[in-house]
Design an enzyme around this catalytic site. Structure first.
Site, PDB file in Angstrom:
ATOM      1  N   TYR A 119       4.906  -2.532   7.057  1.00  0.00           N
ATOM      2  CA  TYR A 119       5.834  -2.585   5.931  1.00  0.00           C
ATOM      3  C   TYR A 119       7.010  -1.780   6.421  1.00  0.00           C
ATOM      4  CZ  TYR A 119       6.883  -2.828   1.087  1.00  0.00           C
ATOM      5  OH  TYR A 119       7.740  -2.982  -0.289  1.00  0.00           O
TER       6      TYR A 119
ATOM      7  N   SER B 102      -1.690  -2.769   9.368  1.00  0.00           N
ATOM      8  CA  SER B 102      -1.227  -2.627   7.779  1.00  0.00           C
ATOM      9  C   SER B 102      -0.521  -3.579   7.352  1.00  0.00           C
ATOM     10  CB  SER B 102       0.027  -1.428   8.005  1.00  0.00           C
ATOM     11  OG  SER B 102       0.380  -0.874   6.730  1.00  0.00           O
TER      12      SER B 102
ATOM     13  N   ASP C 220      -8.227   6.037   4.710  1.00  0.00           N
ATOM     14  CA  ASP C 220      -7.096   5.580   4.504  1.00  0.00           C
ATOM     15  C   ASP C 220      -6.683   5.352   3.086  1.00  0.00           C
ATOM     16  OD1 ASP C 220      -4.919   3.781   4.593  1.00  0.00           O
ATOM     17  OD2 ASP C 220      -5.605   2.556   5.821  1.00  0.00           O
TER      18      ASP C 220
ATOM     19  N   HIS D 161      -4.616   6.301   7.503  1.00  0.00           N
ATOM     20  CA  HIS D 161      -4.077   4.917   7.818  1.00  0.00           C
ATOM     21  C   HIS D 161      -3.561   4.553   9.325  1.00  0.00           C
ATOM     22  CE1 HIS D 161      -2.084   1.452   6.565  1.00  0.00           C
ATOM     23  NE2 HIS D 161      -0.772   1.452   6.907  1.00  0.00           N
TER      24      HIS D 161
END
Length: 335
Positions: free
Chosen positions: A92, A188, A274, A309
């Site tokens: 992202y 992600s 995460d 993450h």
């Protein structure tokens, strides 16, 4: 951040119900049919990257509604055989960056296509080169996660997922690629895109997913305010009463729904701490993977109890490399 989601023993059994819209399959079939009217490749131009062991091309392919989408295509220099290909999707806020930034897969002997994220690229890395011409035409906030959020046909991820599917068609049209051995890879947001591709492209060789965004969306919005989910929560905090429309739109891009329709062997990775993409989403997608497709693919998930993450980071990439190489070797020997 300590572990905040379900305990591992519960994650391993986590199979939540998913509220799928009744026209989910029809919605995506129609969207992809519109995109398929155009040949995938527009331009393929060799570039000088400064790398002696890698050859790179600047690729433009036709994505959603025929929009031009940029990508880097790379191969090990001097190879002439048709190679298995990896299509990689960025996270992202990232774009495709510069051609020398992501060399793992090409260094391992694969043809590699790195797709640009339309309308993103301004938050991390070295930028992107693909605008989103539809970004200002529908209700929603400025961030990618909320562009067109109030209507499924207007939503940013309808366009981006379509681009991701078209990237597979594009790599199969490039010379020097074994189109039977194409793998979708992402982390992600990229993991969410790879999972969507697995649900929409039935003949992938494999899918490698880590920390996937857009999996278990409703639960993630209850658990975290970290972006990108935090952008959705912030939008709904201002646009009170828009929840039903937003949730309806998000149901068309839910990663668990794509996972249920997948066929390809799958390798997942997840950090149990995460807070960006909560692990319950990844486990829900993994546990329900291929349940509607009639396939019985090889699949495994690697959990990293003390990581967030970033998950397993380079350790996990090495596991992906070993897993995919073994999988493709078996499939080649059978073929």
């Amino acid at each position: 951040m300590p572990a905040f989601d379900l305990p591992l023993t519960e994650l391993e059994r986590h199979r939540p119900d998913v509220e799928e819209p009744p026209d989910f399959d029809e919605f995506w079939l129609g969207t992809l049919q519109e995109a398929d009217r155009a040949e995938p490749l527009a331009t393929v131009t060799p570039v000088r990257s400064g790398l002696r062991l890698t050859e790179t091309w600047d690729v433009t392919f036709r994505g959603f509604e025929g929009d031009p989408v940029r990508a880097w295509f790379s191969r090990p220099a001097g190879t002439r055989d048709d190679l298995p290909a990896v299509v990689e999707y960025a996270g992202y806020g990232r774009g495709r960056g510069l051609p020398h930034e992501r060399l793992t897969w090409v260094s391992a002997g694969y043809a590699h296509l790195l797709m640009d994220n339309r309308g993103q690229g301004d938050q991390y890395g070295c930028g992107g080169d693909t605008p989103d011409p539809w970004a200002g035409s529908a209700a929603g906030g400025p961030g990618a996660a909320v562009r067109g959020l109030l209507a499924p046909r207007d939503y940013h991820y309808r366009r981006l997922i379509t681009d991701a599917v078209r990237a597979v068609a594009a790599v199969r049209a490039l010379p020097g690629v074994d189109g039977r051995r194409v793998t979708a890879v992402g982390n992600s947001q990229g993991g969410g895109l790879a999972l969507a591709v697995a649900g929409l492209v039935p003949d992938l060789a494999a899918v490698l997913v880590s920390a996937p965004f857009l999996c278990g969306v409703r639960r993630a919005l209850d658990l975290t305010d970290a972006g990108p989910y935090g952008e959705i929560a912030a939008y709904l905090a201002v646009h009170r009463g828009a929840e039903a429309a937003a949730y309806r739109t998000l149901s068309y891009v839910e990663g668990i729904s794509f996972a249920r329709r997948a066929h390809a062997p799958a390798h997942f990775g997840v950090g149990l701490r995460d807070t960006v993409c909560p692990p319950s989403g990844a486990y829900a997608a993994f546990n329900r993977y291929a349940e509607l497709s009639g396939a019985d693919p090889r699949k495994e998930i690697r959990a990293y109890p003390y990581n967030g993450h970033e998950g397993g980071d380079a350790v996990h990439v090495r596991r992906q490399l070993d897993w995919l190489a073994a999988l493709l070797e078996v499939s080649r020997s059978r073929g």
